[in-house]
Design an enzyme around this catalytic site. Structure first.
Site, PDB file in Angstrom:
ATOM      1  CB  SER A   1      -0.947   0.005   1.208  1.00 40.74           C
ATOM      2  OG  SER A   1      -0.223   0.028   2.418  1.00 40.74           O
TER       3      SER A   1
ATOM      4  CE  LYS B   1      -3.304   1.231   5.172  1.00 38.41           C
ATOM      5  NZ  LYS B   1      -3.041   0.778   3.804  1.00 38.41           N
TER       6      LYS B   1
END
Length: 813
Positions: free
Chosen positions: A699, A742
């Protein structure tokens, strides 16, 4: 191969050389025939060299035997002994038989011939060879030596008579020996001595001195055996006395039963108590028949036998289990919702699932217990939520910690054939709860491990399967037990630590970290009242301002949960309690400045974004065991040869992601306005700080691309932008996991904009509305969208336009 014996001595000449065979924990004496297992390469090579030497002699018409020098090592643990690791005195031995084994080792039978002194040891490529000198052993004669021989033979006879493990034929063999040297060596071979005294006897060349030393050792062993015999006799008498007392007690009880001399309550025997329990205890048909069978077996056993104790413990265990004992569920949705809200703030999804279960339970008479798995970082309330669920349902609560469990028997129990066997922890927990429908918490299910004793996660497959756990079979009980009424709640920090088949059996409820407003509410509702009472300040008017709480959250903790926040609050109340004891009770107000004075220097900055926009520094987002966190990525350009350097303790997937990012940038250099010569004559170094923490995953792809492009174009990156997304070689942004965690991490760090993959748009509904409203969340499909949003550009719309794109970012959420 078989070799014949050679009793004739070698003719004298120059100092002879023989292969050397080092031995571990064994000393070979002359006239001693001993089998040896040889596995070390050098030792096998020495034996083969001795055999080849004999075969060469036979081909040449000679009759040399297969001779080898055997000597003991000073330390058995040394795998490749050198000259200093071997005793200087050994034995010249003849190889009688040499048998190769299938595993590559050798089985060899050797006979000791004579003592030798090792003069010079030489290490060849394959094995060691040694030059030896004979140790002269003069044959003494006279009345004194004859008396010494008889004394040693008599002492050895006494030792044989006391030692039951030595065959009597050995005494006859020893009595027939009259040669002092051979007598001493033969007895040495049969005495159970340690390495040091055996080697000491081998190093004594004089037969007289050897016999004297041997006589001393035998007398010592005889004294030890006599003491052992006394101890055995005493223990035997004590056991006989104990058995006699038991027999008399049984007779006395029989007489009392005949005379009727007993109280009404105390008159029931143990067996009668078991029968009474069996009549009133509700159990399965199989369990009732098994207990009756074991009870019948117990009647035929002596009360003092070991087997009787095992059978009695088994019966007690079966009777103590709650086969059909259960608590009644509290089917009141409003009351259950009130209890859940009292104990925990937020956690909406988990609460809704419990209320759904209660609603279905109200409509059905029989419903299998759900199997839930609460997954989230430490400190978010997974374990305490399970307790609240039990309280809301009106059920008993039991907790089973699985962290570090590596034995399958911990779940299924031990079979009754083992000493000290007991049922597994699942049934032990039910016995403790005294109910067959408790809320059972399987804590830290992702921390289990596996070793040679089995895989406990495989044993849980049956426990956590609603279709199978109605007939759960514990190894100790060997009976089917119904676990379908139990509500299992598992907790874990990460899903990757749970095997796939086990994940498939559980309903996973993810619990992300708390936002700052949620932490404020939790501190006000739960933590501050709890710590005020825990520190003895319930009757003292202590007030903590909202700014003080917010300062503690932002400057002294950085976590997904509230465990650290509770510790800091406890520290404030402890210091306040000390002040109250010292200066008396009064109204105390803890504001922001006082909180910082009590807690000391702040540990964290509020937000980790840079003070200014910088070249090559990008804020990425990651998910760790403790929840979401920001991850700064740096890139710099330096003179070199076009290489890529990646540092920061990165995993293989993240390194491959960086390589893909670099390949994408190189393929688009002209579109980005990057000088090709600059790339060819420079090295690019990508670094992710906090190198002690392992990092992995794809990611960070768009983060690395942005850092490299910024470093090569010298265009700064906006300090208030965080991003996450996997990148392909064509510049597409692929979806990632953990978007909620996140975004919460970016919110805690003070970021105003988050770039995320377009395919993750569906996950936005999981993010709290307050966070969505306070941030700019931008879904992106291509890397050019990322660069236009992240780089500080005068005209972002005129920056690169890849084929097939419109040149504009996706709509802002």
């Amino acid at each position: 191969m078989i070799f014949g014996r050679d009793d004739s001595p070698k003719p004298a000449g120059e100092r002879p050389v023989f292969p050397l065979l080092p031995l571990r924990d064994i000393v070979v004496f002359p006239h001693m025939v001993v089998p040896l297992s040889v596995g070390r390469k050098a030792s096998i090579a020495a034996l083969k060299a001795a055999a080849e030497r004999r075969e060469a002699s036979l081909k040449a018409g000679g009759d040399e035997k297969a001779l080898i020098v055997v000597a003991a090592q000073k330390r058995a643990k040394v795998q490749e002994p050198g000259p200093d690791d071997i005793f200087a005195t050994g034995t010249l031995a003849q190889i009688i038989q040499l048998v190769p084994l299938p595993d590559g080792t050798l089985k060899v039978l050797v006979e000791g011939l004579k003592r030798v002194q090792l003069s010079a040891v030489t290490l060849t490529e394959s094995h060691a060879i040694v030059e030896v000198d004979d140790l002269v052993d003069p044959t003494p004669k006279g009345v004194e030596i004859e008396a010494l021989v008889r004394a040693v033979q008599a002492a050895f006879k006494a030792w044989v008579e006391l030692n039951k493990r030595v065959p009597p034929e050995l005494q006859t063999q020893i009595s027939a020996l009259d040669e002092p040297s051979r007598l001493a060596d033969t007895i040495c071979a049969h005495l159970a001595l340690k390495l040091e005294p055996r080697q000491e006897l081998l190093e004594i060349p004089s037969a007289v001195a050897r016999l004297e030393k041997l006589y001393e050792l035998i007398q010592h062993e005889v004294e030890i055996l006599k003491v052992e015999r006394k101890i055995r006799t005493r223990v035997k008498k004590q056991m006989e006395r104990s058995q006699k007392e038991s027999y008399l007690n049984e007779q006395m009880q029989a007489i009392q039963r005949e005379l009727g001399d007993k109280e009404s309550d105390a008159g029931k025997s143990d067996l009668q108590e078991i029968e009474d329990k069996l009549k009133t205890k509700k159990m399965s048909k199989e369990a009732t028949l098994r207990v009756k069978k074991e009870l019948k077996k117990l009647r035929l056993m002596g009360p003092m036998s070991a087997e009787a104790t095992v059978v009695r413990n088994y019966i007690d265990t079966v009777l103590s289990l709650p086969w059909y004992d259960e608590t009644k569920d509290r089917i009141d949705l409003a009351e259950a919702e009130k209890v859940l809200d009292e104990d925990h703030f937020g956690l909406k999804k988990a609460k809704e699932r419990i209320l759904e279960y209660l609603a279905v339970q109200a409509l059905l008479t029989k419903l299998k217990g759900p199997i839930l798995c609460l997954v989230g970082p430490p400190g978010v309330g997974k374990t305490s939520l399970a307790k609240s669920i039990a309280r809301a349902l009106g059920r008993k609560f039991v907790r089973l910690s699985l962290g570090g469990v590596r034995d399958e028997a911990e779940i299924r129990g031990h079979r009754r054939t083992y000493i000290g066997a007991m049922p597994g922890k699942v049934l032990q927990s039910l016995k403790k709860a005294e109910s067959n429908n408790p809320v059972m918490l399987l804590d830290e299910i992702d921390k289990m491990s596996t070793d040679f004793r089995g895989d406990p996660s495989a044993a849980l497959l049956e426990v956590l399967d609603p279709e199978q756990n109605a007939t759960f079979n514990d190894h100790y009980l060997d009976l089917d037990y119904d676990l379908s009424n139990v509500m299992f709640i598992c907790t874990a920090n990460q899903m990757h630590g749970i095997p796939g088949p086990l994940q498939d059996r559980m309903e996973v409820i993810r619990i992300a970290g708390y936002t700052e407003p949620e932490k404020m509410a939790i501190a006000r509702r739960y933590l501050i009242p709890k710590q005020r009472e825990a520190n003895g300040l319930a009757d003292v008017p202590v007030t903590i301002t909202s700014k003080a709480v917010r300062t503690v959250i932002n400057r002294y903790t950085r976590e997904a949960g509230v465990r650290g926040l509770e510790r800091e609050m406890a520290s404030i109340f402890r210091k306040t309690a000390r002040d109250v004891v010292k200066n008396g009770k009064r109204e105390i107000k803890v504001d922001r400045k006082k909180a910082m004075r009590l807690l000391g220097v702040p540990r964290f900055k509020h937000g980790v974004k840079e003070h200014e926009d910088q070249v090559g520094i990008v804020t990425g987002l990651a998910v760790m065991d403790t929840g979401g966190d920001t991850l700064t990525t740096e890139a710099t350009v330096m003179p070199g040869k076009g290489g890529l350097i990646i540092t920061g303790k990165l995993g293989d997937v993240m390194k491959e992601s960086a390589q893909a990012a670099m390949s994408f940038v190189r393929s688009r250099m002209r579109r980005f306005g990057i000088d090709e010569k600059l790339v060819e004559t420079s090295d690019i170094h990508v670094h992710v700080p906090e190198g002690a923490i392992p990092k992995d995953g794809p990611s960070a792809g768009i983060t690395i691309v942005t850092a490299i492009v910024s470093a090569l174009t010298k265009i700064p990156v906006r300090r208030d932008v965080a991003m996450t997304g996997e990148v392909t070689l064509r510049g597409r942004v692929l979806p990632i996991g953990g978007l909620k965690e996140k975004v919460l991490a970016a919110h805690r760090a003070g970021m105003t904009t988050v770039l995320f993959p377009e395919e993750n748009r569906k996950d936005l509904r999981e993010i709290p509305k307050k966070v969505r409203d306070s941030m700019r969340l931008v879904p992106v499909e291509q890397v050019d969208d990322v660069l236009r949003e992240a780089l500080v550009l005068a005209k972002p719309e005129e920056f690169i336009r890849l084929p097939g794109t419109s040149g504009t970012s996706a709509p802002v959420v």
